[in-house]
Motif scaffolding. Structure first.
Motif, short mmCIF file in Angstrom:
data_model
loop_
_atom_site.label_atom_id
_atom_site.label_comp_id
_atom_site.label_asym_id
_atom_site.label_seq_id
_atom_site.Cartn_x
_atom_site.Cartn_y
_atom_site.Cartn_z
N GLN A 1 1.42 0.11 -8.64
CA GLN A 1 2.51 1.07 -8.80
C GLN A 1 2.92 1.19 -10.26
O GLN A 1 3.21 2.28 -10.74
CB GLN A 1 3.68 0.71 -7.90
CG GLN A 1 3.37 1.00 -6.44
CD GLN A 1 4.47 0.59 -5.48
OE1 GLN A 1 5.10 -0.44 -5.63
NE2 GLN A 1 4.69 1.42 -4.48
N SER B 1 -2.75 -3.02 0.07
CA SER B 1 -1.34 -2.92 0.43
C SER B 1 -1.20 -2.44 1.86
O SER B 1 -1.93 -1.55 2.29
CB SER B 1 -0.61 -1.94 -0.50
OG SER B 1 0.73 -1.79 -0.08
N SER B 2 -0.22 -3.00 2.55
CA SER B 2 0.11 -2.50 3.89
C SER B 2 1.41 -1.71 3.86
O SER B 2 1.88 -1.26 4.90
CB SER B 2 0.22 -3.68 4.87
OG SER B 2 1.23 -4.57 4.43
N THR B 3 1.98 -1.53 2.67
CA THR B 3 3.29 -0.85 2.58
C THR B 3 3.23 0.52 1.93
O THR B 3 4.22 1.24 1.94
CB THR B 3 4.31 -1.71 1.82
OG1 THR B 3 3.82 -1.96 0.50
CG2 THR B 3 4.54 -3.04 2.54
N GLY C 1 -3.22 -5.33 -6.54
CA GLY C 1 -2.16 -5.51 -5.57
C GLY C 1 -1.19 -4.34 -5.72
O GLY C 1 -1.22 -3.62 -6.72
N ARG C 2 -0.32 -4.16 -4.75
CA ARG C 2 0.58 -3.02 -4.73
C ARG C 2 1.49 -2.93 -5.95
O ARG C 2 1.62 -1.88 -6.57
CB ARG C 2 1.45 -3.04 -3.47
CG ARG C 2 2.48 -1.89 -3.45
CD ARG C 2 3.61 -2.12 -2.45
NE ARG C 2 4.26 -3.40 -2.57
CZ ARG C 2 5.24 -3.68 -3.43
NH1 ARG C 2 5.67 -2.77 -4.28
NH2 ARG C 2 5.79 -4.88 -3.46
N LYS C 3 2.11 -4.04 -6.30
CA LYS C 3 3.12 -4.00 -7.36
C LYS C 3 2.52 -3.58 -8.70
O LYS C 3 3.04 -2.69 -9.38
CB LYS C 3 3.80 -5.36 -7.49
CG LYS C 3 5.11 -5.28 -8.24
CD LYS C 3 5.80 -6.62 -8.45
CE LYS C 3 5.87 -7.53 -7.28
NZ LYS C 3 6.65 -8.75 -7.55
#
Length: 187
Positions: free
Chosen positions: A54, A89-91, A49-51
């Motif tokens: 990162q 992720s879409s962000t 996932g994105r978080k």
């Protein structure tokens, strides 16, 4: 068909991060770090996932170049950089280090990847895991439970629409009182 494993460090009260995304409770012992490094070596594709992506991508790509890097950290950093990764992720609009970005339906893409031939996939990130868990795609749950209560934060398990029956396949105690538990989904 690939096996899908969801595993993370978790507090005794069930959180992968304390409030404010605090991970200070989860510093692994050498034994636990080696366990996760061995898991990484056995993983064909890591799904992020994105978080969590990162956080990992801000540290591991250059961790082997740090003056205080241990041999274990150097090996982990190289494995992490080289392994295939997919970030959902879409962000964000860019990923590096042998990684592919998927902005669409994570469950559909993970279903497609799972149907392929290949080695195990490791699901990384509690938010992403929630959707995948509700879709019934997880074959194995791997918890490294730390002897700490944080009272809130990001839960390891999500709300489910129905029960998921599991079989305990391994449990052992690691340094610092961490309990490693592996469960397979009963199909």
């Amino acid at each position: 068909m690939r096996k899908l494993i969801y595993g993370m460090n978790v507090t005794l009260d069930g959180y992968t991060a304390a409030p404010g995304d605090d991970l200070g409770w989860s510093v692994p012992s050498d034994e636990l770090f080696q366990f996760w490094s061995d898991q990484l070596l056995a993983t064909d594709i890591a799904l992020y996932g994105r978080k969590l992506w990162q956080g990992m991508s801000s540290h591991w790509p250059t961790a082997d170049e740090q003056p205080d890097a241990t041999p274990a950290h150097i090996a982990y950093a190289r494995r992490w950089r080289d392994m295939s990764k997919v970030v959902f992720s879409s962000t964000i609009d860019k990923v590096d280090w042998n990684t592919r970005l998927v902005a669409g339906d994570a469950v559909a893409e993970i279903t497609r990847l799972k149907a392929e031939d290949g080695g195990p996939m490791h699901l990384c990130g509690a938010t992403l895991a929630g959707a995948v868990m509700r879709a019934g795609l997880i074959d194995e749950y791997l918890l490294a439970t730390a002897p700490v209560l944080v009272g809130g934060g990001t839960p390891f398990f999500t709300a489910l629409d129905s029960w998921v029956n599991l079989d305990l396949v391994e449990t052992r105690t690691l340094a610092g009182g961490v309990i490693l538990s592996r469960y397979e989904t009963r199909r």
